[in-house]
Design a protein around this motif. Structure first.
Motif, PDB file in Angstrom:
ATOM      1  N   THR A 166       3.558 -11.437   1.054  1.00 50.55           N
ATOM      2  CA  THR A 166       3.842 -10.404   0.391  1.00 50.55           C
ATOM      3  C   THR A 166       2.443  -9.649   0.044  1.00 50.55           C
ATOM      4  N   ASP A 167       1.579 -10.616  -0.316  1.00 49.13           N
ATOM      5  CA  ASP A 167       0.046  -9.939  -0.588  1.00 49.13           C
ATOM      6  C   ASP A 167      -0.479  -9.131   0.430  1.00 49.13           C
ATOM      7  N   THR A 168      -0.810  -7.917  -0.077  1.00 47.52           N
ATOM      8  CA  THR A 168      -1.585  -7.059   0.977  1.00 47.52           C
ATOM      9  C   THR A 168      -2.699  -7.549   1.782  1.00 47.52           C
ATOM     10  N   GLU A 169      -3.430  -8.477   1.292  1.00 52.45           N
ATOM     11  CA  GLU A 169      -4.588  -9.017   1.955  1.00 52.45           C
ATOM     12  C   GLU A 169      -4.030 -10.032   2.856  1.00 52.45           C
TER      13      GLU A 169
ATOM     14  N   ILE B 292      -1.202  -9.810   4.357  1.00 57.45           N
ATOM     15  CA  ILE B 292      -0.596  -9.192   5.543  1.00 57.45           C
ATOM     16  C   ILE B 292      -1.497  -8.798   6.500  1.00 57.45           C
ATOM     17  N   ARG B 293      -2.629  -8.165   5.850  1.00 53.93           N
ATOM     18  CA  ARG B 293      -3.950  -7.484   6.705  1.00 53.93           C
ATOM     19  C   ARG B 293      -4.383  -8.451   7.640  1.00 53.93           C
TER      20      ARG B 293
ATOM     21  N   ASP C 161     -10.400  -2.388   9.249  1.00 57.57           N
ATOM     22  CA  ASP C 161      -9.223  -1.459   8.575  1.00 57.57           C
ATOM     23  C   ASP C 161      -9.197  -0.188   9.144  1.00 57.57           C
TER      24      ASP C 161
ATOM     25  N   GLU D 106      -5.242   0.045   8.905  1.00 58.72           N
ATOM     26  CA  GLU D 106      -4.836   0.284   7.658  1.00 58.72           C
ATOM     27  C   GLU D 106      -3.348   0.829   7.642  1.00 58.72           C
TER      28      GLU D 106
ATOM     29  N   VAL E  91      -1.019  -1.983   7.986  1.00 55.89           N
ATOM     30  CA  VAL E  91      -0.971  -2.757   6.801  1.00 55.89           C
ATOM     31  C   VAL E  91       0.011  -2.176   5.635  1.00 55.89           C
ATOM     32  N   ASP E  92      -0.391  -0.890   5.439  1.00 53.80           N
ATOM     33  CA  ASP E  92       0.119   0.013   4.253  1.00 53.80           C
ATOM     34  C   ASP E  92       1.630   0.146   4.504  1.00 53.80           C
TER      35      ASP E  92
ATOM     36  N   SER F 264       3.347  -3.482   3.847  1.00 51.40           N
ATOM     37  CA  SER F 264       3.012  -3.972   2.607  1.00 51.40           C
ATOM     38  C   SER F 264       3.844  -3.240   1.501  1.00 51.40           C
ATOM     39  N   SER F 265       4.199  -2.031   1.846  1.00 54.89           N
ATOM     40  CA  SER F 265       5.087  -1.045   0.845  1.00 54.89           C
ATOM     41  C   SER F 265       6.433  -1.351   1.084  1.00 54.89           C
TER      42      SER F 265
END
Length: 82
Positions: A6-9, A11-12, A32, A73, A76-77, A80-81
């Motif tokens: 669940t953490d954006t990093e 997920i990236r 990114d 990016e 990822v965005d 992660s949203s």
């Protein structure tokens, strides 16, 4: 279904790993701000195939607007949203 980060990093990191496997490069070679088409040389069908790979790995790809994904990016965005 895998336990998704669940953490954006995280997920990236996972997106880059899966993308690297998909296009045959090393994850550290993906930035990114890399354009999926111009920098990573993906065509629209490869982008669709990659979205299916994300789905196979448990991501909810219903949030991905494939027509408006231009960069790593952006993916990822979207993932992660909440």
């Amino acid at each position: 279904m895998p336990n998704l980060p669940t953490d954006t990093e995280k997920i990236r990191e996972l997106v880059k790993k899966l993308l690297a496997e998909h296009i045959g490069v090393e994850p550290e070679d993906i930035e990114d701000d890399d354009s999926l088409i111009d920098d990573l040389h993906m065509n629209p069908s490869e982008i669709i195939d990659f979205s299916e790979k994300l789905k196979e790995n448990g991501f909810d790809i219903g949030r991905l607007d494939l027509m408006n994904l231009n960069t790593v990016e952006d993916i990822v965005d979207s993932l992660s949203s909440h």
